[in-house]
Design an enzyme around this catalytic site. Structure first.
Site, mmCIF file in Angstrom:
data_model
loop_
_atom_site.group_PDB
_atom_site.id
_atom_site.type_symbol
_atom_site.label_atom_id
_atom_site.label_comp_id
_atom_site.label_asym_id
_atom_site.label_seq_id
_atom_site.Cartn_x
_atom_site.Cartn_y
_atom_site.Cartn_z
ATOM 1 N N GLY A 118 25.403 10.096 -6.369
ATOM 2 C CA GLY A 118 24.885 11.141 -7.247
ATOM 3 C C GLY A 118 25.160 12.539 -6.720
ATOM 4 O O GLY A 118 25.002 13.529 -7.427
ATOM 5 N N ASP A 137 20.716 0.032 -0.727
ATOM 6 C CA ASP A 137 21.826 0.966 -0.950
ATOM 7 C C ASP A 137 22.138 1.775 0.298
ATOM 8 O O ASP A 137 23.142 2.493 0.334
ATOM 9 C CB ASP A 137 21.527 1.901 -2.128
ATOM 10 C CG ASP A 137 20.180 2.585 -2.006
ATOM 11 O OD1 ASP A 137 19.157 1.875 -2.015
ATOM 12 O OD2 ASP A 137 20.148 3.820 -1.878
ATOM 13 N N ASN A 138 21.305 1.663 1.325
ATOM 14 C CA ASN A 138 21.587 2.346 2.591
ATOM 15 C C ASN A 138 21.919 1.340 3.685
ATOM 16 O O ASN A 138 21.793 1.644 4.866
ATOM 17 C CB ASN A 138 20.388 3.196 3.013
ATOM 18 C CG ASN A 138 20.153 4.359 2.052
ATOM 19 O OD1 ASN A 138 21.075 4.803 1.381
ATOM 20 N ND2 ASN A 138 18.923 4.834 1.981
ATOM 21 N N GLY A 176 24.309 4.878 -7.264
ATOM 22 C CA GLY A 176 25.663 5.440 -7.159
ATOM 23 C C GLY A 176 25.681 6.780 -6.466
ATOM 24 O O GLY A 176 24.641 7.361 -6.135
ATOM 25 N N ARG A 195 28.153 -0.784 0.421
ATOM 26 C CA ARG A 195 26.778 -1.118 0.797
ATOM 27 C C ARG A 195 26.397 -2.448 0.174
ATOM 28 O O ARG A 195 27.069 -2.913 -0.753
ATOM 29 C CB ARG A 195 25.816 -0.053 0.241
ATOM 30 C CG ARG A 195 26.213 1.360 0.545
ATOM 31 C CD ARG A 195 26.126 2.244 -0.703
ATOM 32 N NE ARG A 195 26.725 3.555 -0.443
ATOM 33 C CZ ARG A 195 26.095 4.571 0.118
ATOM 34 N NH1 ARG A 195 24.821 4.459 0.390
ATOM 35 N NH2 ARG A 195 26.714 5.700 0.376
#
Ligand code: AMP
Ligand code: MG
Length: 487
Positions: A86, A246-247, A84, A177
């Site tokens: 952050g 996540d990227n 998430g 993502r």
């Protein structure tokens, strides 16, 4: 003034959480992307002090509402169910001059419910790096998130050593993502998953809505965008460095410029990132890794897909396999452009393969090679040929390759080929040692080198003396061998 909307906030709440930025001591505007702001509908530029307040998060721009987004992700192959935002906050969405919805996000604006052990902050160095590299990508027409602003905070962030802090404002087609889908899927929250998928279809892939199975069509569309994206990276020697799920953007943009770098001497196994010990994200691995990430995306969509004849797993597998074909087609077109050959030339791939081997064996700088080849193609002058041969440690081999290339080039001549070749082969790229120079100067309070380099990389075909100076490959002493995540 930016006119914010909050469509994402209509999605169920595990996908986001309201969260306020943490104010900073002394926000000072470093840079503001006025041209980008204009495309987002900001006609009158507020004064620098106001921009610094807005884009540090000290005082949100009118209409903004800050939210942290949830996502999960495979990091170096290991699944983490909750990552998430952050250290980032979505301020909202703005409809740009083309009618496209764009996210505006602060990065480095303080802790959020997703911060885990982190401080929610960004050091100045990675902020400047992301600014330079993402704006270069945009100038090259590579799909990417954009840089709207950078603000220094007047505070220190502690990494290995204390560093000056900064907040980066990023604009993206969206910040969704593969990891966002994994976040909904791992919670077995089918309502959230479906709402997310429907949102993405409406926002990014409206044509999928009318397909027999919209979720399979969504998968196919994302596969196509990622295949095209990674082919562009490969054509420029770009190494993302941290291609975790996540990227990996659902909209197919380059996102999360952490330890990224452009390769100088051509080496298919090149890695810069200090944390990529296993070389998982080495240059040549990038297409296969993108495909692997997309397989993780496909897994999240299975519960939504319809079983028809083939099982959903078979359909999804076919869609993922298709990545290879789509990537090859795109890469072949880019190879032809980079070599100044006709798109239908059957010589582009074999010649590129041979040139890559020349660049590797002859320790050639990738960008300088294609730049010199473009000059030689434009003039056929002996001088330019010599300049090209001077780049390799194996000039006889390269001269033989040049003969083959010239034969192929004669067969596909045309001025539009030369134009395409020029557009495919930049003169200036954000070289690692130049970025490092900019960061070192900025840490001493001097931002002039940042502005000079920014001007150069956003006009990557410029031939001026200043551009040529910044275009030069690193000398042995200048080489930067390692890059860091900046977290
Ligand atoms: P990244 O390596 O930037 O893609 O980040 C991976 C994950 O770590 C994301 O969930 C980030 O939000 C989180 N993260 C990175 N840096 C920080 C930080 N300084 N404070 C809190 N979370 C962070
Ligand atoms: Mg990230």
């Amino acid at each position: 003034m930016l006119s914010f909307e909050h469509q994402f906030a209509t999605l169920p709440e595990p996908l986001w959480m309201a969260c306020q930025p943490t104010p900073v001591n002394q926000p000072t505007l470093i840079v503001f992307n006025q041209r980008l702001a204009e495309t987002l509908g900001m006609e009158v530029k507020p004064d620098d002090a106001t921009l610094a307040q807005w884009f540090s998060g000290n005082q949100l721009p009118p209409g903004a509402e800050s939210r942290a987004l949830g996502y999960a992700g495979h990091q170096f192959g290991n699944f983490v169910p909750q990552l998430g935002d952050g250290r980032a906050l979505l301020l909202g969405e703005v409809i740009d001059q083309h009618g496209i919805r764009r996210d505006v996000q602060l990065k480095g604006s303080g802790r959020t419910p997703f911060s885990r052990g982190g401080d929610g902050r960004s050091p100045l160095g990675p902020v400047l790096r992301e600014y330079l590299v993402s704006e270069f990508m945009a100038a090259m027409g590579v799909p990417t998130t954009r840089a709207l602003a950078a603000v220094s905070t007047g505070e220190r962030v502690v990494r290995q050593l204390p560093e000056p802090g900064a907040v980066f404002t990023r604009v993206a087609s969206s910040h969704l993502r593969v990891g966002t889908f994994q976040f909904a899927a791992v919670r077995r929250d089918e309502a959230a998953l479906k709402a997310l998928a429907d949102h993405v279809i409406a926002r990014h892939y409206p044509e999928a809505a009318s397909a027999d199975d919209p979720y399979l069509a969504l998968l196919e569309a994302v596969v196509a965008r990622q295949a095209a994206l990674v082919a562009r990276w490969m054509s420029l020697g770009f190494i993302h460095g941290v291609m975790n799920t996540d990227n990996c953007s659902i909209a197919g943009e380059t996102i999360d410029y952490g330890p990224c770098a452009f390769m100088e001497q051509f080496d298919p196994q090149k890695v810069f990132s200090s944390i990529d010990q296993g070389k998982r994200y080495a240059f040549d691995n990038q297409p296969a890794i993108a495909q692997w990430n997309l397989a993780r995306f496909a897994e999240t969509l299975l519960p939504l897909m319809r079983e028809e004849g083939d099982t959903v797993v078979e359909q999804a597998t076919d869609a993922i396999r298709h990545f290879e074909y789509l990537f090859d087609v795109e890469q072949c077109r880019l190879h032809a452009d980079k070599l100044g050959l006709a798109p239908e030339s059957d010589q582009a791939d074999p010649l590129m393969k041979a040139l890559k081997s020349q660049m590797h064996q002859g320790r050639m700088d990738m960008t300088a090679t294609f730049d010199a080849l473009t000059h030689y193609a434009s003039t056929s002058s002996e001088l330019h040929k010599e300049a090209l041969l001077a780049l390799t440690t194996q000039p006889n081999e390269l001269a033989a390759w040049l003969d083959q290339w010239q034969a192929a080039q004669l067969a596909s001549q045309g001025s539009e080929r030369l134009d395409a070749m020029r557009r495919a082969n930049p003169v200036v790229i954000p070289r690692n040692h130049r970025i490092q120079e900019v960061i070192d100067a900025a840490y001493e309070g001097d931002f002039a080198p940042f502005h000079t380099l920014l001007a150069a990389v956003t006009q990557p075909f410029d031939e001026s003396a200043e551009a040529r100076r910044l275009a030069a490959p690193a000398t042995e002493n200048e080489q930067v061998l390692r890059t860091f995540c900046g977290t």
